[in-house]
Design an enzyme around this catalytic site. Structure first.
Site, PDB file in Angstrom:
ATOM      1  CD1 TRP A 171      15.246  12.694  24.327  1.00  0.00           C
ATOM      2  CD2 TRP A 171      16.285  10.728  24.218  1.00  0.00           C
ATOM      3  NE1 TRP A 171      16.311  12.830  23.471  1.00  0.00           N
ATOM      4  CE2 TRP A 171      16.965  11.630  23.379  1.00  0.00           C
ATOM      5  CE3 TRP A 171      16.764   9.428  24.307  1.00  0.00           C
ATOM      6  CZ2 TRP A 171      18.108  11.283  22.642  1.00  0.00           C
ATOM      7  CZ3 TRP A 171      17.898   9.085  23.567  1.00  0.00           C
ATOM      8  CH2 TRP A 171      18.559  10.003  22.749  1.00  0.00           C
ATOM      9  CG  ASP A 172      17.615  15.249  27.810  1.00  0.00           C
ATOM     10  OD1 ASP A 172      17.039  14.875  26.770  1.00  0.00           O
ATOM     11  OD2 ASP A 172      18.100  16.383  27.947  1.00  0.00           O
ATOM     12  CD  GLU A 197      16.385  17.142  18.855  1.00  0.00           C
ATOM     13  OE1 GLU A 197      17.176  18.021  19.240  1.00  0.00           O
ATOM     14  OE2 GLU A 197      15.360  16.813  19.480  1.00  0.00           O
ATOM     15  CE  LYS A 212      20.766  19.584  18.976  1.00  0.00           C
ATOM     16  NZ  LYS A 212      19.315  19.631  19.258  1.00  0.00           N
ATOM     17  CD  GLN A 213      21.471  14.220  20.893  1.00  0.00           C
ATOM     18  OE1 GLN A 213      20.840  15.268  20.901  1.00  0.00           O
ATOM     19  NE2 GLN A 213      21.408  13.352  21.867  1.00  0.00           N
TER      20      GLN A 213
END
Lengths: 753, 753
Positions: free
Chosen positions: B355-356, B484, B589-590
Site C-alpha cells: 500500500w506504500d 503494525e 511504529k508509524q
C-alpha cells in the site's frame, strides 16, 4: 458421528474391516504401556490407506520453526513427535501370495481391543487359490517389562495345503506423514543379524537437544521355544523369515517378542547387552505367563478406578475405553514423561505436554490412581523450571513461563498468539499444585518443590501485568484465553482471575513453606507488596446489566448470536470458516469464563454460575475436545441434568463415535478424562475443597445406576448412585464427608451412608 | 547512522572501498531503468562479503507458505523477488592474477553514482607484481532501449607490461540469499555459444502461476566495433574471453552490451530473434551515443522534478538521490509493474506491491511526473481486481480486498495478522483514486475503471463491518492499523475513518459514474442504504477528556509513556524487544491516527490536529521508513518547524546515512517519496483539495532557500522559497491559486507571485 465398533462393556470390537476408515480403526485400536505405544496397524502390512505409527515416550526431534517473518522471542524449534522404528511387522505369504487385507480375499474378519488389559486381537480367514487359512493375532505391550512387546500369530489351514512364510521384521525406515519436508528423522547406525537387532539414531540438530539412540531386538518362539529364521538386513531394517508347510487342519503359532531400549535409559554402547538381558527375561516365561502378569497389573488398576454405568451400554463402553487409553498412556512410572494430546496414537501436535495435563487430567488422576502418579506429573513441571525461566527471559519477562507445548520445558509452539499470549497455562500449573494438596492433604510438595514453581510463575505474572494510569487498576493485555477462537485480547477475565488467584495462593503458601526453600527463593517484602497490590487492584471486565463476567474487554461489542444460528453444514466452523471470520465471531471454542467458574468453584454463587453459564454456553461450539466435560460438570451443578447428559455423550464417546471427524489422526487422549469428570464431578457432584469430600449425586434420566471408585487420603471409596445413593468405605481409616450437604461418617466395617 | 559517501549535489561518490560495509555500498550504488536493475556489484567479481543482485521487473516465484498451523484463508504461496541471471560479469586477470578487490592490492579507488542519469562509474589502480594497471568502469541501463545494459571497462597500463584477460559472462547460476531452503529458482534451458546467449526458465510451481523464461545475450565491442572472444558455455552460463597484451602507457577499452528479454514480453521461442534485433539496434550506435540519448530522457525528467536546496548540502543530495532512485525504479512505462519496497536493489520483502504506492508514492508522482505515470499505478490496481475479489472470497467476505503484498493481485503475505487484518490498505487504494482526480482534474478514471475499484472495495467494507447491538453502532473488529506494533485490535480509528470515507466517496462518485459501468456494477438501493447506514452510525473511539481520536478501543489502557523513556541502547525496539513486549507497549511504529489526519487533512481543525499530534508523536518510534515524512508534513502544518526539520532529516537521508541499519539489504524505495512530501507538503504547505492549489511556505532555519517544480493540470510551476516566496508558471494556461490563504493569479509571461 461415525461408530465403527460394536457396543460392549469391556470390548471395542468389530466384525468389519473398514477400508475407507482404516485410519480411524487404527487410532481406536492403539495400545501402549506408558513407555511406548503403537497404532492398530496390521502385523502383516496393509497396502491400503493407513497411518503407520509407533511412538516411544520422550523420543522426539526439534524441528526448525518456520514463520513468515521472524520476530524476537519466537521459539527456535518445535518439538516433533516422531514415528519410531517399528517392531510390529510379521509379513505373511501363503503359497507365495502376499497376505494383504487391502487386496486379498478374506472372510470372518474380527478385531477386538480388550479393555481389561489393552490386549489387541484379530482374526480372519484368508481365501487363497484353493486354500483357506485362518489367522489369529494377539499383541500387548507389557506392564511388567516396559521394554517388551509381545506379538503372536497363529495360522490354521481350513482347506487345501499352505506353505506359509512369516517375515518378522524390525523397521527403521520410517517417516512422519505430517512432516512438510519429507525428512527422515532416523539415521541407521547398525544392524546385527546374529543378535537380531537394529540400532538407529535421530539425526543431528543445531539446538543442543540430545540425539536419541534406540535399539530394537526380536526373538521368535514356537511353543515357547526360540526358533531362528533366515535373517537378512538392509540399512535400518532386519528381516527374519520362517516358512512352514501346513496340511489341511494343521496349525502353527508363531510368537514374536521384541525389546526396545532407548538412550533415555541406556547408553548406546550398552544397549545391545541390556536388550539381550531383557530378552532373556522375556524368553524365560511363556507368552501366556507374561500376559497373566500384565493382566494382573491392570486388574489392580481397575480395582481402584472402574466406573460402572447401568442402563446406557454406549456410555459404559465410552468411560472404560477412556480410562484404559489413559492408563496405557501414563501411569506415572517415568517422571520425565507427561501426557501428550495424542498419547501414543498419532503424530499430530508437536510436543508432548500441554496445559491439558494440569487442567483436565490431574483432577481425575488424583482420584483413580495412587497419589504418587499425580505427584509425578507435578514433579515433571518442577523439573522443567529451568525451561520455564528460559521462556520468560525470551519474552524479556521475569520469573517462569511454562510452555504451551514442550518436551523439555522450552516452548516449542510456533505461533506468537499462542506462545506469547496463551499465558493462562501458567496458572493451571499452579492450580494443579493446589488441587493435589487439597485432595491428598499432602503438603510436602507445595512446601518445597511446588513452592519454587509457585514463586517462579507468580514472579512472571507480577511482571506481565501493567498498571493502567487511567483506570488506576492492573491489567493484562495481549493474551489468548482458553477460547483460542479469539487471539490477542485484553483482560481476558479467566486469565486475570487465575493470575490473581495464583498470587494469592503463592503468598499464602509462601508463609508456610519449608525454610530452606523460602530462604533460597528470597521473595522480598517489596515483591510481596507488589503482588498484594495486584491482588487488590486487578481489573476484571464485568457487565452489571447482564450480571456476567465478560470474556475480554471488547467481547460484548461482538455480533452476539447463539451457535444454534450456525448452519449445520458449516459445523465445525474451524473446517469451514476463514480464521478471520472465526476470530471476529462470538463463538467460543471451549470453556473460558466458565473454566474459571469450574476451577474456582467455591468462590462464586449459584446465581453467578447460572447467569454466566446461560450466557456463554449457547455461544460455545465445543470444537475443542476439552470443552464438553467442563460444561457438563457445571450444567449438572446447576441442575441442568439433560444438558449435562447431552454434553457427557460428546465427551464419553468423542473418539469411539468420531464426533470431531479427526480421530483418524489419533485419539484425544488428554480429553478422555472429561467423561470421568462429567460423571464424578458432574453427575455425582464430587467436590473436595476446604478439606472435605462431598457429593451431590444426580442420575441422568436414561441411566439406571452408576458406580465408581475413588482413592482419597489413604482410603478407597465406592460410590453407587441409583435410585438411592450409597458411599462405601472399602479400605482405610474412618472418614467424615458429606452427601447433599449432610455430614456422613464412613467406616470400613459398616461404611454405608 | 553511517555515511559512506561524500556529500555532493549531484554525485554519490566515495574514494574508499568499505569492505565491512560492501553490501551497504552496493545498495546505494544500485541502478535501474524500470525494466530491470542491479545492485552495485563489481563487474570483475568480488570474493568478500557481498549481496549479488540483479532483478527483472515482474519476474518472480510463488513459494510455498510455511506456517505453524494452517488455517482457512491463509494464502497458498508468497511471492518471492528472485535474483535474476546476471549480465554484469567481466572477470579480469592481469598477467594471470585475478583482479579481486577483496584480496588484490590497489590504490586510488573511486566509485560514483551520477544522479543526473543513473550512471555508475568506478576506477582504481591495480597493483600487481611489477605492474600497475588503472581500470575504469562505467555502466548504465538504457532508458531508450529498456532491454539494453551497457558496461564498459578501460585498462591503462601505468607501469610494466600487462597481459589482461577479460572474461565477459552471462550467469544463470544464481541463488537467493534470503531463501530458507537453498533452492534454485532458475532452470537452464539452453546456451548458444554462437549467438552468445543463455536462456533459463523459473522452476515449475503448483499454483498455476506462469513460469518465466528469460534470454540474455551479449556482444563485446572495442572502439564501437564488435569483437568476438573465445566463447565457452556450461549449464546456465556463458563465458567470452578476450586477452590483450598492453605495454606501459597503453590503454584498451572493452564494451559489453547486454540484452535481456523475458517471456513477459516475448514468447520463449521468439526470444533469440528479438534479442538479436535489439542487439542490432544497440551495435548501430556507439556507447557514447546511447548514453547521450539516455541522459536526454533523464534531463526531461529532471526538468519537471528537480528540487534545489541551498544551505544544506546533505539535504540537497538526499532529495536528489531519492528522486533518482525512484525514477530508476518506476516511470510508468509498464502498467503491469509497480513500485516494490526495495525496487531493484535487494531481494528482501516478498512481493512487489504494497500500500506504500498509494499512500506515499502517488501524492509525489502526481506532481513530478506526467499524469499518465500515476494513472498507470492506478490502472495496475484495476487490472488486479480479480485477485482482490479472490482475496475477499478467501476470507468468506464480499467485494474486493486488495492484497497487502502481491505481484499478481493475489495476497502473498503469510501472517494472518497482516493478511486478514491490515485491511486499511483497501481504503488507501480508493484514496489514491481520489488524489489523482483531485490533483489532475481528470475524471475519466474515477468514472469508469476507478469506479469498479471503488465499488468492489466498498462492498468489502460493507461486509467486513458488524453491527454492535449493545452500542447500536457499526464497528470493525480484528484489524491491524498502519501501526503494525499492534495486532488484532478493535475499532482502529484510522481504519474506521477511512472505511467510512471510502463509502462516502464511492456513493458520491457512483452518482456521477459512466452509465455502462454503473449499470454493470448494479449497486442496489438496499446496498446504498446499507452503506449510508454505516456512514451514519459508525463508531469511532475518542476521548473527550484528552480531546483526541483514540488509536483503538483499548489504547488508552496501555502503560502510556513517551518513546523518550526507552533507553538508547534498546532502539530500535524491533531489534531489541520481544514481539510480545512490542505489541503490549504504547509505542507506535508509524503514523496511525495521524495518517488519517494527513489523508483527510481538510476535515479536521488545527486544534484537533495539534492535540492528536502532541499526544501521538511522542509515542512514535518511527521504526517504519514511512513514518517520519507524514509526521514532518503535519509538524510543518502545525508550525513546529524544528520538529519538521528533524523528521525531514530522517527521511531525506534514510539510506544515504543508513538510519535504520538495514540499507545493506536494499534501499527503502517506497519511502523515498517521504523527503519530497516533507518539503512540498510540509515546508511549502502544498494542498490541492477542493480544486485549488495552495501553498503555505515556511523555511527551515538552517536552509537559505529551496526550489521545486510541479506539474499541475497541464501547467509547469516553479516554487522558490527563500526570504521571499515566488511561484512561477513556466508553462500552460493561467492559474488561480493561493499562497498563505491569499489568491494569486499566475500567467506564463509574468508569473511571479
Amino acid at each position: 458421528m461415525k461408530r465403527l465398533f460394536e457396543v460392549d462393556p469391556w470390548l471395542v470390537a468389530t466384525h468389519h474391516l473398514d477400508k475407507a476408515d482404516r485410519r480411524l480403526q487404527e487410532s481406536i485400536t492403539a495400545v501402549g504401556n506408558g513407555y511406548m505405544g503403537l497404532r492398530g496397524n496390521f502385523e502383516e502390512g496393509y497396502s491400503g490407506d493407513s497411518l503407520q505409527g509407533t511412538y516411544l515416550g520422550g523420543v522426539w526431534f526439534p524441528d526448525k520453526t518456520r514463520v513468515g517473518w521472524w520476530k524476537i522471542g519466537y521459539p527456535e524449534y518445535f518439538g516433533k513427535v516422531i514415528n519410531a522404528p517399528s517392531f510390529l511387522g510379521i509379513g505373511i505369504t501363503v503359497n507365495g501370495e502376499q497376505v494383504d487385507l487391502a487386496t486379498s480375499r478374506y472372510r470372518d474378519f474380527y478385531l477386538a481391543l480388550d479393555l481389561h488389559q489393552g490386549l489387541l486381537t484379530r482374526r480372519f480367514v484368508y481365501l487363497g487359490d484353493g486354500v483357506e487359512v485362518r489367522f489369529e493375532f494377539a499383541r500387548f505391550l507389557s506392564q511388567t517389562i516396559k521394554e517388551a512387546a509381545f506379538v503372536s500369530v497363529k495360522a490354521t489351514v481350513l482347506r487345501g495345503h499352505a506353505a506359509v512364510t512369516f517375515d518378522a521384521s524390525l523397521d527403521g525406515q520410517v517417516t512422519n506423514e505430517d512432516s512438510n519436508y519429507d525428512e527422515r528423522f532416523w539415521v541407521p547406525l547398525h544392524e546385527d543379524a546374529a543378535a537380531k537387532s537394529i540400532q538407529l539414531q535421530t539425526k543431528p540438530n543445531p539446538y543442543g537437544v540430545p540425539q536419541f539412540t534406540v535399539l530394537l531386538k526380536q526373538q521368535l518362539r514356537v511353543n515357547d521355544q526360540p526358533v531362528n529364521g533366515q535373517v537378512a538386513t538392509t540399512s535400518g531394517q532386519l528381516h527374519e523369515q520362517v516358512t512352514v508347510q501346513l496340511a489341511e487342519g494343521q496349525s502353527y503359532q508363531l510368537e514374536k517378542d521384541a525389546i526396545v531400549v532407548t538412550s533415555r535409559d541406556v547408553a548406546p554402547a550398552a544397549q545391545a547387552t541390556t536388550a539381550a538381558q531383557l530378552m532373556k527375561r522375556v524368553t524365560a516365561q511363556s507368552f501366556a505367563a507374561h500376559l497373566a502378569a500384565h493382566t494382573d497389573r491392570w486388574e489392580q488398576r481397575w480395582a481402584k478406578s472402574d466406573v460402572v454405568i447401568e442402563g446406557d451400554p454406549a456410555a459404559q463402553q465410552g468411560i472404560r475405553f477412556n480410562i484404559a487409553q489413559l492408563f496405557m498412556t501414563y501411569y506415572g512410572e517415568d517422571k520425565r514423561l507427561n501426557i501428550g494430546p495424542k498419547g501414543f496414537t498419532g503424530e499430530k501436535y508437536g510436543g508432548a505436554t500441554y496445559w491439558d495435563t494440569e487442567a483436565f487430567i490431574v483432577p481425575m488422576y488424583l482420584a483413580v490412581t495412587p497419589p504418587e502418579v499425580t505427584r509425578a506429573l507435578l514433579q515433571y513441571r518442577h523439573d522443567q523450571l529451568p525451561g520455564a525461566f528460559h521462556n520468560a527471559r525470551q519474552q524479556g519477562l521475569a520469573g517462569a513461563l511454562y510452555p504451551m507445548v514442550t518436551f523439555n520445558g522450552i516452548e516449542c509452539h510456533n505461533e506468537w498468539e499462542i506462545t506469547f499470549e496463551e499465558i493462562h497455562r501458567n496458572a493451571a500449573i499452579a492450580f494443579a499444585i493446589y488441587q493435589y494438596t487439597a485432595y491428598t492433604g499432602d503438603e510436602s510438595y507445595v512446601k518445597h518443590d511446588g513452592l519454587e514453581v509457585l514463586v517462579g510463575t507468580a514472579r512472571f505474572w507480577a511482571d506481565r501485568v501493567h498498571f493502567s494510569q487511567r483506570t488506576q487498576q492492573y491489567m493484562i493485555h495481549g493474551v489468548t484465553g482458553p477460547n483460542e477462537y479469539e487471539n490477542n485480547v485484553n483482560n481476558n477475565w479467566y486469565t486475570n482471575t487465575m493470575a490473581v488467584w495464583e498470587l494469592q495462593y503463592t503468598l499464602e503458601r509462601l508463609a508456610k513453606g519449608d525454610a530452606d526453600v523460602v530462604t533460597a527463593l528470597a521473595v522480598t517484602d517489596q515483591e510481596k507488596q507488589h503482588w498484594q497490590a495486584i491482588i487488590d487492584h486487578m481489573y476484571y471486565p464485568t457487565d452489571d446489566q447482564l450480571g456476567i463476567f465478560v470474556q475480554q474487554d471488547n467481547f460484548l461489542d461482538k455480533d452476539l448470536r447463539p451457535a444454534s444460528t450456525i448452519p449445520v453444514d458449516q459445523r465445525p466452523i474451524n473446517q469451514h470458516w476463514s480464521w478471520d471470520r472465526i476470530l471476529r465471531s462470538p463463538f467460543i471454542k471451549q470453556a473460558d469464563v466458565l473454566q474459571g467458574l469450574y476451577f474456582l468453584n467455591d468462590r462464586f454463587t449459584k446465581a453467578e454460575k447460572e447467569r454466566n453459564f446461560d450466557f456463554y454456553e449457547p455461544l460455545t461450539v465445543h470444537e475443542s475436545s476439552l470443552s464438553p466435560s467442563i460444561h457438563a460438570v457445571l450444567a449438572a451443578e446447576l441442575g441442568k441434568i439433560d444438558k449435562a447428559t447431552e454434553l457427557y455423550a460428546r465427551t464419553a464417546r468423542l473418539d469411539l463415535d468420531d464426533y470431531n471427524h479427526d480421530t483418524q489422526d489419533g485419539l484425544h487422549i488428554t480429553s478422555m478424562s472429561g467423561s470421568w469428570l462429567a460423571i464424578v464431578q458432574g453427575f455425582a457432584g464430587m467436590r473436595y475443597d476446604h478439606d472435605q469430600l462431598r457429593f451431590h449425586p444426580q442420575l441422568p434420566k436414561n441411566w439406571r445406576r452408576y458406580q465408581f471408585k475413588l482413592n482419597y487420603r489413604g482410603r478407597l471409596l465406592a460410590v453407587d448412585v441409583g435410585q438411592t445413593v450409597t458411599v462405601s468405605l472399602l479400605a482405610g481409616p474412618a472418614l467424615d464427608m458429606a452427601i447433599d450437604g449432610k455430614p456422613v461418617h464412613l467406616e470400613v466395617e459398616d461404611g454405608h451412608a
